[in-house]
Design an enzyme around this catalytic site. Structure first.
Site, mmCIF file in Angstrom:
data_model
loop_
_atom_site.group_PDB
_atom_site.id
_atom_site.type_symbol
_atom_site.label_atom_id
_atom_site.label_comp_id
_atom_site.label_asym_id
_atom_site.label_seq_id
_atom_site.Cartn_x
_atom_site.Cartn_y
_atom_site.Cartn_z
ATOM 1 N N ASP A 35 0.883 -1.176 -0.062
ATOM 2 C CA ASP A 35 -0.060 0.008 -0.155
ATOM 3 C C ASP A 35 0.926 1.219 0.087
ATOM 4 O OD1 ASP A 35 -2.427 1.663 0.439
ATOM 5 O OD2 ASP A 35 -1.823 1.848 2.580
ATOM 6 N N LEU A 36 0.468 2.078 -0.288
ATOM 7 C CA LEU A 36 1.266 3.577 -0.389
ATOM 8 C C LEU A 36 1.041 4.520 0.880
ATOM 9 C CD1 LEU A 36 3.163 5.571 -1.988
ATOM 10 C CD2 LEU A 36 1.252 6.596 -3.068
ATOM 11 N N ASP A 37 -0.009 5.157 0.962
ATOM 12 C CA ASP A 37 -0.363 5.908 2.049
ATOM 13 C C ASP A 37 -0.323 5.414 3.292
ATOM 14 O OD1 ASP A 37 -1.157 8.235 0.369
ATOM 15 O OD2 ASP A 37 -2.781 7.270 -0.279
ATOM 16 N N THR A 77 1.215 10.169 4.052
ATOM 17 C CA THR A 77 0.441 11.116 3.380
ATOM 18 C C THR A 77 -0.959 11.186 3.961
ATOM 19 O OG1 THR A 77 0.325 9.285 1.881
ATOM 20 C CG2 THR A 77 1.420 11.357 1.172
ATOM 21 N N LYS A 122 -9.190 5.253 5.608
ATOM 22 C CA LYS A 122 -7.934 5.071 5.076
ATOM 23 C C LYS A 122 -8.095 3.819 4.090
ATOM 24 C CE LYS A 122 -5.039 6.419 8.681
ATOM 25 N NZ LYS A 122 -4.311 6.138 9.788
ATOM 26 N N SER A 179 -2.459 0.636 -4.179
ATOM 27 C CA SER A 179 -2.992 1.938 -3.664
ATOM 28 C C SER A 179 -4.119 2.241 -4.384
ATOM 29 C CB SER A 179 -1.988 3.097 -3.614
ATOM 30 O OG SER A 179 -2.504 4.080 -2.901
ATOM 31 N N ALA A 180 -5.266 2.925 -3.575
ATOM 32 C CA ALA A 180 -6.311 3.228 -4.042
ATOM 33 C C ALA A 180 -6.264 4.757 -4.653
ATOM 34 C CB ALA A 180 -7.640 3.334 -2.986
ATOM 35 N N LYS A 186 -10.806 -1.582 -2.053
ATOM 36 C CA LYS A 186 -10.578 -2.328 -0.877
ATOM 37 C C LYS A 186 -11.842 -2.196 0.159
ATOM 38 C CE LYS A 186 -5.906 -0.847 -1.212
ATOM 39 N NZ LYS A 186 -4.401 -0.170 -0.435
ATOM 40 N N GLU A 218 0.163 -3.187 4.615
ATOM 41 C CA GLU A 218 -0.872 -2.520 4.946
ATOM 42 C C GLU A 218 -0.942 -1.857 6.245
ATOM 43 O OE1 GLU A 218 -3.481 -0.633 3.856
ATOM 44 O OE2 GLU A 218 -3.983 -1.525 2.032
ATOM 45 N N ASP A 219 -1.700 -0.604 6.360
ATOM 46 C CA ASP A 219 -1.622 0.418 7.304
ATOM 47 C C ASP A 219 -3.317 0.557 7.729
ATOM 48 O OD1 ASP A 219 -2.064 2.130 5.369
ATOM 49 O OD2 ASP A 219 -2.280 3.766 7.107
HETATM 50 C C1 BG6 Z 1 -5.798 5.704 -0.210
HETATM 51 C C2 BG6 Z 1 -5.803 6.419 1.094
HETATM 52 O O1 BG6 Z 1 -4.317 5.161 -0.451
HETATM 53 O O2 BG6 Z 1 -5.829 6.414 -1.607
HETATM 54 C C3 BG6 Z 1 -7.237 7.098 0.984
HETATM 55 O O3 BG6 Z 1 -5.716 5.679 2.252
HETATM 56 C C4 BG6 Z 1 -7.412 7.947 -0.206
HETATM 57 O O4 BG6 Z 1 -7.309 8.039 2.261
HETATM 58 C C5 BG6 Z 1 -7.100 7.057 -1.283
HETATM 59 O O5 BG6 Z 1 -8.801 8.456 -0.056
HETATM 60 C C6 BG6 Z 1 -7.420 7.896 -2.763
HETATM 61 O O6 BG6 Z 1 -6.463 8.820 -2.951
HETATM 62 P P1 BG6 Z 1 -6.404 9.801 -4.061
HETATM 63 O O7 BG6 Z 1 -4.811 10.402 -3.995
HETATM 64 O O8 BG6 Z 1 -6.673 9.124 -5.280
HETATM 65 O O9 BG6 Z 1 -7.529 10.697 -3.479
HETATM 66 MG MG MG Z 2 -2.683 3.210 3.749
#
Ligand code: BG6
Ligand code: MG
Length: 216
Positions: free
Chosen positions: A8-10, A16, A44, A115-116, A146, A170-171
């Site tokens: 996962d990224l964030d 972030t 998240k 990552s989403a 997810k 993942e967090d």
């Molecule tokens: C996920 C985050 O990685 O990405 C969410 O945990 C976030 O908080 C989602 O809403 C979508 O991110 P973005 O950058 O496309 O708005």
């Molecule tokens: Mg995350």
């Protein structure tokens, strides 16, 4: 032996999550909705539009906006979020991440991103770690977000690793559920939450021993 890593990224590669929170909190405030950190946990791992829907439902305003208005609100949130990322650099990698990626590379273990976030490629570039990843799943290509396993299955297959041979990091609770539903080994990374269902949880990547992990 495990053969690939899916990240996962964030909240895993970089913090972030705090910027997402600031941007959502400010947008919600303009709509007369107050969100707190406990509610933020439920955002998240959730896509931008799904997050907005959750916030509107939380403030009981879910039936007041057209699709076009909601898109404009999500865009506004993203504009603020991207501004908050302006100074992001290598120093914003979370502890242990760079070392872990280097060790994976030395062992020829492929890595991908599940990552989403539509901002993932830009963020990885700013962090100087884009080249460590063989693939970044494009969230636009997903039928479900997810906790559905789709993003994790795609991320593992993109680096030619069967999900059962992959480890996911993942967090977020939704992410751990997705990793497990994909049939992968789940490493939870959180200093504040207990991630239910994780096979192994650490507070930071500095605690991980790559040899022990791959020899599961
Ligand atoms: C996920 C985050 O990685 O990405 C969410 O945990 C976030 O908080 C989602 O809403 C979508 O991110 P973005 O950058 O496309 O708005
Ligand atoms: Mg995350």
């Amino acid at each position: 032996m495990k053969k690939g890593f899916v990240f996962d990224l964030d909240g895993v590669i970089t913090d972030t999550a705090k910027f997402h929170y600031i941007a959502w909190k400010n947008l919600a405030k303009k709509l007369g909705i107050t969100i707190n950190e406990t509610f933020n946990e439920t955002l998240k791992g959730i896509s931008r539009m799904d997050s907005l829907d959750k916030i509107l439902a939380y403030g009981q305003r879910e039936n007041e906006f057209t699709t076009a208005e909601k898109e404009a609100l999500a865009q506004k949130k993203n504009d603020e979020y991207v501004k908050l990322l302006a100074d992001l650099s290598e120093t914003d990698l979370l502890p242990g991440v760079h070392d872990f990626l280097v060790q994976a590379k030395e062992r020829n273990i492929p890595c991908s991103i599940a990552s989403a976030s539509k901002n993932a490629p830009m963020i990885l570039e700013k962090l100087g770690v884009l080249d460590f990843f063989g693939h970044i799943v494009d969230p636009e290509t997903l039928k479900k977000g997810k906790p559905d396993p789709e993003i994790f299955v795609k991320a593992a297959e993109s680096i030619n690793v069967a999900p059962k041979d992959a480890i996911g990091f993942e967090d977020a609770q939704a992410g751990i559920e997705g990793i497990k539903a994909a049939g992968m080994y789940a490493v939870g990374i959180s200093a504040t939450e207990t991630l239910k269902g994780a096979d192994f949880q650490v507070t930071s990547m500095t605690e991980l021993d790559i040899e022990q992990l791959i020899n599961q």
